[in-house]
Design a protein around this motif. Sequence first.
Motif, PDB file in Angstrom:
ATOM      1  N   ARG A   9       0.677  -0.867   0.037  1.00  0.00           N
ATOM      2  CA  ARG A   9       0.111   0.774  -0.177  1.00  0.00           C
ATOM      3  C   ARG A   9       0.882   1.226  -0.453  1.00  0.00           C
ATOM      4  NH1 ARG A   9      -3.653  -0.453   5.076  1.00  0.00           N
ATOM      5  NH2 ARG A   9      -5.101  -1.476   2.415  1.00  0.00           N
ATOM      6  N   ARG A  10       2.311   1.524  -0.018  1.00  0.00           N
ATOM      7  CA  ARG A  10       3.074   2.463   0.406  1.00  0.00           C
ATOM      8  C   ARG A  10       3.391   3.059  -0.598  1.00  0.00           C
ATOM      9  NH1 ARG A  10       6.243   4.410   5.744  1.00  0.00           N
ATOM     10  NH2 ARG A  10       7.777   5.584   4.486  1.00  0.00           N
ATOM     11  N   GLU A  11       3.194   2.217  -1.331  1.00  0.00           N
ATOM     12  CA  GLU A  11       3.635   2.489  -3.343  1.00  0.00           C
ATOM     13  C   GLU A  11       2.542   3.022  -3.266  1.00  0.00           C
ATOM     14  OE1 GLU A  11       6.580   1.852  -4.893  1.00  0.00           O
ATOM     15  OE2 GLU A  11       7.532   0.848  -3.369  1.00  0.00           O
ATOM     16  N   PHE A  12       1.666   2.912  -3.301  1.00  0.00           N
ATOM     17  CA  PHE A  12       0.549   4.344  -4.043  1.00  0.00           C
ATOM     18  C   PHE A  12       0.369   5.358  -3.148  1.00  0.00           C
ATOM     19  CE2 PHE A  12      -1.558  -0.763  -5.141  1.00  0.00           C
ATOM     20  CZ  PHE A  12      -1.262  -0.073  -5.778  1.00  0.00           C
ATOM     21  N   ILE A  13       0.855   4.837  -1.475  1.00  0.00           N
ATOM     22  CA  ILE A  13       0.544   6.560  -1.117  1.00  0.00           C
ATOM     23  C   ILE A  13       1.318   7.288  -1.574  1.00  0.00           C
ATOM     24  CG2 ILE A  13       0.861   7.726   1.604  1.00  0.00           C
ATOM     25  CD1 ILE A  13      -0.862   4.824   2.468  1.00  0.00           C
ATOM     26  N   SER A  14       3.106   6.956  -1.507  1.00  0.00           N
ATOM     27  CA  SER A  14       4.230   7.857  -2.391  1.00  0.00           C
ATOM     28  C   SER A  14       4.075   7.794  -3.792  1.00  0.00           C
ATOM     29  CB  SER A  14       5.467   6.424  -2.126  1.00  0.00           C
ATOM     30  OG  SER A  14       5.338   5.697  -3.519  1.00  0.00           O
ATOM     31  N   ARG A  15       2.961   7.698  -4.382  1.00  0.00           N
ATOM     32  CA  ARG A  15       2.470   8.015  -5.814  1.00  0.00           C
ATOM     33  C   ARG A  15       2.238   8.758  -5.932  1.00  0.00           C
ATOM     34  NH1 ARG A  15       5.581   3.499  -6.794  1.00  0.00           N
ATOM     35  NH2 ARG A  15       6.349   3.190  -8.720  1.00  0.00           N
ATOM     36  N   VAL A  16       0.759   8.404  -5.144  1.00  0.00           N
ATOM     37  CA  VAL A  16      -0.235   9.734  -4.514  1.00  0.00           C
ATOM     38  C   VAL A  16      -0.080  10.901  -3.925  1.00  0.00           C
ATOM     39  CG1 VAL A  16      -2.442  10.573  -3.488  1.00  0.00           C
ATOM     40  CG2 VAL A  16      -2.169   8.022  -4.324  1.00  0.00           C
ATOM     41  N   ALA A  17       1.071  10.869  -3.076  1.00  0.00           N
ATOM     42  CA  ALA A  17       2.216  12.365  -2.537  1.00  0.00           C
ATOM     43  C   ALA A  17       3.004  12.752  -3.608  1.00  0.00           C
ATOM     44  CB  ALA A  17       3.024  11.818  -1.598  1.00  0.00           C
ATOM     45  N   TYR A  18       3.136  11.972  -4.760  1.00  0.00           N
ATOM     46  CA  TYR A  18       4.660  12.710  -5.783  1.00  0.00           C
ATOM     47  C   TYR A  18       2.989  13.738  -6.233  1.00  0.00           C
ATOM     48  CZ  TYR A  18       7.272  13.382  -9.303  1.00  0.00           C
ATOM     49  OH  TYR A  18       7.359  14.108 -11.097  1.00  0.00           O
ATOM     50  N   ARG A  47      -2.703   6.555   8.501  1.00  0.00           N
ATOM     51  CA  ARG A  47      -3.291   6.624  10.514  1.00  0.00           C
ATOM     52  C   ARG A  47      -3.805   7.034  10.583  1.00  0.00           C
ATOM     53  NH1 ARG A  47       3.141   8.229   9.639  1.00  0.00           N
ATOM     54  NH2 ARG A  47       4.463   6.266   8.796  1.00  0.00           N
ATOM     55  N   GLU A  48      -4.452   8.284  11.080  1.00  0.00           N
ATOM     56  CA  GLU A  48      -5.325   9.163  11.284  1.00  0.00           C
ATOM     57  C   GLU A  48      -6.881   8.077  11.253  1.00  0.00           C
ATOM     58  OE1 GLU A  48      -5.390  13.176  10.251  1.00  0.00           O
ATOM     59  OE2 GLU A  48      -3.388  13.983  11.949  1.00  0.00           O
ATOM     60  N   LEU A  49      -6.552   8.333  10.006  1.00  0.00           N
ATOM     61  CA  LEU A  49      -7.773   6.409   9.499  1.00  0.00           C
ATOM     62  C   LEU A  49      -8.372   5.155   9.815  1.00  0.00           C
ATOM     63  CD1 LEU A  49      -8.503   7.939   6.084  1.00  0.00           C
ATOM     64  CD2 LEU A  49      -9.614   8.882   7.401  1.00  0.00           C
ATOM     65  N   GLY A  50      -6.816   5.277  10.884  1.00  0.00           N
ATOM     66  CA  GLY A  50      -6.529   3.553  10.781  1.00  0.00           C
ATOM     67  C   GLY A  50      -5.946   2.718  10.000  1.00  0.00           C
ATOM     68  N   VAL A  51      -5.885   3.572   9.195  1.00  0.00           N
ATOM     69  CA  VAL A  51      -4.529   2.199   7.749  1.00  0.00           C
ATOM     70  C   VAL A  51      -3.235   1.733   8.499  1.00  0.00           C
ATOM     71  CG1 VAL A  51      -3.995   2.652   5.346  1.00  0.00           C
ATOM     72  CG2 VAL A  51      -6.517   3.593   6.435  1.00  0.00           C
ATOM     73  N   ARG A  52      -3.502   0.425   7.763  1.00  0.00           N
ATOM     74  CA  ARG A  52      -2.176   0.179   8.404  1.00  0.00           C
ATOM     75  C   ARG A  52      -1.023   0.056   7.042  1.00  0.00           C
ATOM     76  NH1 ARG A  52      -2.693  -5.855   8.855  1.00  0.00           N
ATOM     77  NH2 ARG A  52      -0.954  -5.643   7.847  1.00  0.00           N
ATOM     78  N   ILE A  53      -0.038   0.622   7.154  1.00  0.00           N
ATOM     79  CA  ILE A  53       0.890   0.749   5.986  1.00  0.00           C
ATOM     80  C   ILE A  53       2.307   0.213   6.373  1.00  0.00           C
ATOM     81  CG2 ILE A  53       2.530   2.421   5.347  1.00  0.00           C
ATOM     82  CD1 ILE A  53       0.454   4.840   6.465  1.00  0.00           C
ATOM     83  N   GLU A  54       1.973  -1.166   5.429  1.00  0.00           N
ATOM     84  CA  GLU A  54       3.134  -2.165   5.724  1.00  0.00           C
ATOM     85  C   GLU A  54       4.577  -0.794   5.334  1.00  0.00           C
ATOM     86  OE1 GLU A  54       1.257  -2.361   2.999  1.00  0.00           O
ATOM     87  OE2 GLU A  54      -0.041  -3.309   4.113  1.00  0.00           O
TER      88      GLU A  54
END
Length: 121
Positions: free
Chosen positions: A91-100, A114-121
């Motif tokens: 999931r972290r791969e998608f988050i980094s691409r969205v951030a960019y 994290r505030e939403l309670g999402v586990r990030i590998e």
Amino acid sequence: MKRTPLRRKTPMRKRRSKPRRGQVISPETIREVREQANHRCEYCGRWCEHLEVHHIAERGMGGGRRRDERWNLVALCPDCHRGYHEGRIPRREFISRVAYRDGWLLEDLLERYRELGVRIE
């Protein structure tokens, strides 16, 4: 000998006009996400005519419609979408691409998840 056309034993079902129970993203949002991705998978970059829109934080985690905001959606080719659900893409791969893509600082976006309670590998 006269041939008769084959007939179905059960009639064909009509196409649904309402979204299915599992289909949660509005058609307008799907169209918008696909257009912004310009028919390219946001993970591998491959051109794809039928991109699939994926929630990074699934709606089952609560939060209602706010899960359909752009910061939580990525357009993926079928192979990358399957790869995520099979555990090959974290999931972290998608988050980094969205951030960019959206101009977020990665740590700020990670904190939001994290505030939403999402586990990030």
